[in-house]
Design a protein around this motif. Sequence first.
Motif, PDB file in Angstrom:
ATOM      1  N   ALA A   1      15.666 -20.144 -36.924  1.00  0.00           N
ATOM      2  CA  ALA A   1      14.749 -18.999 -36.865  1.00  0.00           C
ATOM      3  C   ALA A   1      15.297 -17.930 -35.931  1.00  0.00           C
ATOM      4  O   ALA A   1      15.288 -16.743 -36.251  1.00  0.00           O
ATOM      5  CB  ALA A   1      13.366 -19.461 -36.398  1.00  0.00           C
ATOM      6  N   ALA A   2      15.791 -18.354 -34.766  1.00  0.00           N
ATOM      7  CA  ALA A   2      16.352 -17.398 -33.803  1.00  0.00           C
ATOM      8  C   ALA A   2      17.578 -16.704 -34.382  1.00  0.00           C
ATOM      9  O   ALA A   2      17.752 -15.492 -34.229  1.00  0.00           O
ATOM     10  CB  ALA A   2      16.705 -18.116 -32.498  1.00  0.00           C
ATOM     11  N   ARG A   3      18.435 -17.476 -35.080  1.00  0.00           N
ATOM     12  CA  ARG A   3      19.641 -16.898 -35.673  1.00  0.00           C
ATOM     13  C   ARG A   3      19.272 -15.852 -36.729  1.00  0.00           C
ATOM     14  O   ARG A   3      19.815 -14.752 -36.757  1.00  0.00           O
ATOM     15  CB  ARG A   3      20.508 -18.000 -36.295  1.00  0.00           C
TER      16      ARG A   3
ATOM     17  N   THR B   1      18.782 -19.594 -26.467  1.00  0.00           N
ATOM     18  CA  THR B   1      19.686 -20.025 -25.382  1.00  0.00           C
ATOM     19  C   THR B   1      19.800 -21.547 -25.310  1.00  0.00           C
ATOM     20  O   THR B   1      20.556 -22.064 -24.503  1.00  0.00           O
ATOM     21  CB  THR B   1      19.194 -19.513 -24.015  1.00  0.00           C
ATOM     22  N   GLY B   2      19.004 -22.239 -26.137  1.00  0.00           N
ATOM     23  CA  GLY B   2      19.018 -23.702 -26.104  1.00  0.00           C
ATOM     24  C   GLY B   2      17.977 -24.278 -25.164  1.00  0.00           C
ATOM     25  O   GLY B   2      17.957 -25.482 -24.912  1.00  0.00           O
TER      26      GLY B   2
ATOM     27  N   THR C   1       5.562 -11.291 -33.825  1.00  0.00           N
ATOM     28  CA  THR C   1       4.840 -10.627 -32.734  1.00  0.00           C
ATOM     29  C   THR C   1       5.769 -10.546 -31.518  1.00  0.00           C
ATOM     30  O   THR C   1       6.828 -11.194 -31.474  1.00  0.00           O
ATOM     31  CB  THR C   1       3.584 -11.426 -32.337  1.00  0.00           C
ATOM     32  N   ASP C   2       5.360  -9.771 -30.511  1.00  0.00           N
ATOM     33  CA  ASP C   2       6.162  -9.664 -29.285  1.00  0.00           C
ATOM     34  C   ASP C   2       6.364 -11.039 -28.652  1.00  0.00           C
ATOM     35  O   ASP C   2       7.455 -11.378 -28.207  1.00  0.00           O
ATOM     36  CB  ASP C   2       5.493  -8.728 -28.268  1.00  0.00           C
ATOM     37  N   ARG C   3       5.300 -11.822 -28.576  1.00  0.00           N
ATOM     38  CA  ARG C   3       5.395 -13.154 -27.957  1.00  0.00           C
ATOM     39  C   ARG C   3       6.321 -14.076 -28.757  1.00  0.00           C
ATOM     40  O   ARG C   3       7.099 -14.827 -28.181  1.00  0.00           O
ATOM     41  CB  ARG C   3       4.010 -13.799 -27.842  1.00  0.00           C
ATOM     42  N   GLU C   4       6.236 -14.017 -30.072  1.00  0.00           N
ATOM     43  CA  GLU C   4       7.120 -14.850 -30.903  1.00  0.00           C
ATOM     44  C   GLU C   4       8.577 -14.460 -30.673  1.00  0.00           C
ATOM     45  O   GLU C   4       9.451 -15.324 -30.600  1.00  0.00           O
ATOM     46  CB  GLU C   4       6.741 -14.721 -32.378  1.00  0.00           C
ATOM     47  N   ARG C   5       8.834 -13.164 -30.511  1.00  0.00           N
ATOM     48  CA  ARG C   5      10.209 -12.713 -30.225  1.00  0.00           C
ATOM     49  C   ARG C   5      10.671 -13.226 -28.868  1.00  0.00           C
ATOM     50  O   ARG C   5      11.792 -13.693 -28.717  1.00  0.00           O
ATOM     51  CB  ARG C   5      10.284 -11.177 -30.255  1.00  0.00           C
ATOM     52  N   GLN C   6       9.786 -13.160 -27.873  1.00  0.00           N
ATOM     53  CA  GLN C   6      10.148 -13.640 -26.531  1.00  0.00           C
ATOM     54  C   GLN C   6      10.491 -15.129 -26.568  1.00  0.00           C
ATOM     55  O   GLN C   6      11.489 -15.559 -25.984  1.00  0.00           O
ATOM     56  CB  GLN C   6       8.994 -13.415 -25.551  1.00  0.00           C
ATOM     57  N   VAL C   7       9.666 -15.893 -27.255  1.00  0.00           N
ATOM     58  CA  VAL C   7       9.869 -17.344 -27.334  1.00  0.00           C
ATOM     59  C   VAL C   7      11.171 -17.656 -28.080  1.00  0.00           C
ATOM     60  O   VAL C   7      11.950 -18.518 -27.659  1.00  0.00           O
ATOM     61  CB  VAL C   7       8.648 -18.025 -27.989  1.00  0.00           C
ATOM     62  N   LEU C   8      11.426 -16.940 -29.166  1.00  0.00           N
ATOM     63  CA  LEU C   8      12.665 -17.171 -29.920  1.00  0.00           C
ATOM     64  C   LEU C   8      13.903 -16.786 -29.105  1.00  0.00           C
ATOM     65  O   LEU C   8      14.930 -17.444 -29.196  1.00  0.00           O
ATOM     66  CB  LEU C   8      12.656 -16.400 -31.239  1.00  0.00           C
TER      67      LEU C   8
ATOM     68  N   THR D   1      14.600 -25.833 -23.675  1.00  0.00           N
ATOM     69  CA  THR D   1      13.603 -26.767 -24.198  1.00  0.00           C
ATOM     70  C   THR D   1      12.237 -26.086 -24.197  1.00  0.00           C
ATOM     71  O   THR D   1      12.051 -25.031 -23.583  1.00  0.00           O
ATOM     72  CB  THR D   1      13.516 -28.027 -23.314  1.00  0.00           C
ATOM     73  N   THR D   2      11.275 -26.725 -24.847  1.00  0.00           N
ATOM     74  CA  THR D   2       9.913 -26.191 -24.867  1.00  0.00           C
ATOM     75  C   THR D   2       9.381 -26.040 -23.444  1.00  0.00           C
ATOM     76  O   THR D   2       8.770 -25.023 -23.099  1.00  0.00           O
ATOM     77  CB  THR D   2       8.986 -27.110 -25.698  1.00  0.00           C
ATOM     78  N   ALA D   3       9.638 -27.033 -22.597  1.00  0.00           N
ATOM     79  CA  ALA D   3       9.173 -26.985 -21.202  1.00  0.00           C
ATOM     80  C   ALA D   3       9.825 -25.818 -20.447  1.00  0.00           C
ATOM     81  O   ALA D   3       9.165 -25.114 -19.674  1.00  0.00           O
ATOM     82  CB  ALA D   3       9.475 -28.303 -20.501  1.00  0.00           C
ATOM     83  N   GLN D   4      11.119 -25.614 -20.683  1.00  0.00           N
ATOM     84  CA  GLN D   4      11.825 -24.519 -20.009  1.00  0.00           C
ATOM     85  C   GLN D   4      11.313 -23.156 -20.477  1.00  0.00           C
ATOM     86  O   GLN D   4      11.154 -22.227 -19.686  1.00  0.00           O
ATOM     87  CB  GLN D   4      13.332 -24.634 -20.260  1.00  0.00           C
ATOM     88  N   ILE D   5      11.046 -23.043 -21.782  1.00  0.00           N
ATOM     89  CA  ILE D   5      10.511 -21.786 -22.319  1.00  0.00           C
ATOM     90  C   ILE D   5       9.139 -21.521 -21.709  1.00  0.00           C
ATOM     91  O   ILE D   5       8.825 -20.397 -21.291  1.00  0.00           O
ATOM     92  CB  ILE D   5      10.413 -21.842 -23.861  1.00  0.00           C
ATOM     93  N   ALA D   6       8.306 -22.573 -21.648  1.00  0.00           N
ATOM     94  CA  ALA D   6       6.962 -22.440 -21.081  1.00  0.00           C
ATOM     95  C   ALA D   6       7.037 -21.956 -19.636  1.00  0.00           C
ATOM     96  O   ALA D   6       6.304 -21.041 -19.234  1.00  0.00           O
ATOM     97  CB  ALA D   6       6.234 -23.777 -21.168  1.00  0.00           C
ATOM     98  N   ALA D   7       7.949 -22.541 -18.855  1.00  0.00           N
ATOM     99  CA  ALA D   7       8.098 -22.147 -17.450  1.00  0.00           C
ATOM    100  C   ALA D   7       8.597 -20.706 -17.331  1.00  0.00           C
ATOM    101  O   ALA D   7       8.096 -19.928 -16.515  1.00  0.00           O
ATOM    102  CB  ALA D   7       9.057 -23.103 -16.737  1.00  0.00           C
TER     103      ALA D   7
END
Length: 200
Positions: free
Chosen positions: A190-192, A153-154, A141-148, A156-162
């Motif tokens: 997964a990102a690769r 970039t390395g 999905t679009d959101r899954e692509r954004q998160v990946l 963290t979950t907290a950084q991605i959330a922010a």
Amino acid sequence: MIRLLLAEDQALVRGALAALLSLEGDLEVVGMAADGEEALAQVKALRPDILVTDIEMPRLSGLDLAERLGAEVPGVRVVIVTTFGRAGYLRRALEVGARGYLLKDAPAADLADAIRRVHAGGRAVDPTLAAEAWGDRNPLTDRERQVLREAETGATTAQIAAALNLSEGTVRNYLSEAIGKLEAGNRVEAARQAREKGWL
């Protein structure tokens, strides 16, 4: 006369494209931009017939740029010229409204012909890629692509959330879904995989 705007972050390539296309009697380069945001501003100011853009650029990718133009300046047609010979990129380009998709190693005459075809209302797609484009469908999905993209970039979950204005739990869910769909071992893998298929 077909009015062109070129968006390419590599100055040498941008200059070479401008020089080659200017040799064509019916093509005029009216502007050049080094990144996606600059290209968007110039398109709005100059109103070219065709935007010729790379995919990977700072500030706004060619795919994001094509999508924005479709919503904000729908009369301008987009031709993507890239080194990314991946069917996933082509599919995404067509989904966001690009009318042309060529590889940078194509002859200059092919690009000029593609621009004319797109200007006349047609499409111009590298034939080899067109055959491959309907293979693997992008399951993300679009959101899954954004998160990946953020995970790539390395971050963290907290950084991605922010960065995406999401809760950490939501980010973990998106990552878990993406990893499962791609049958990857972790978020980096997964990102690769998604990047290699042209899905990011």
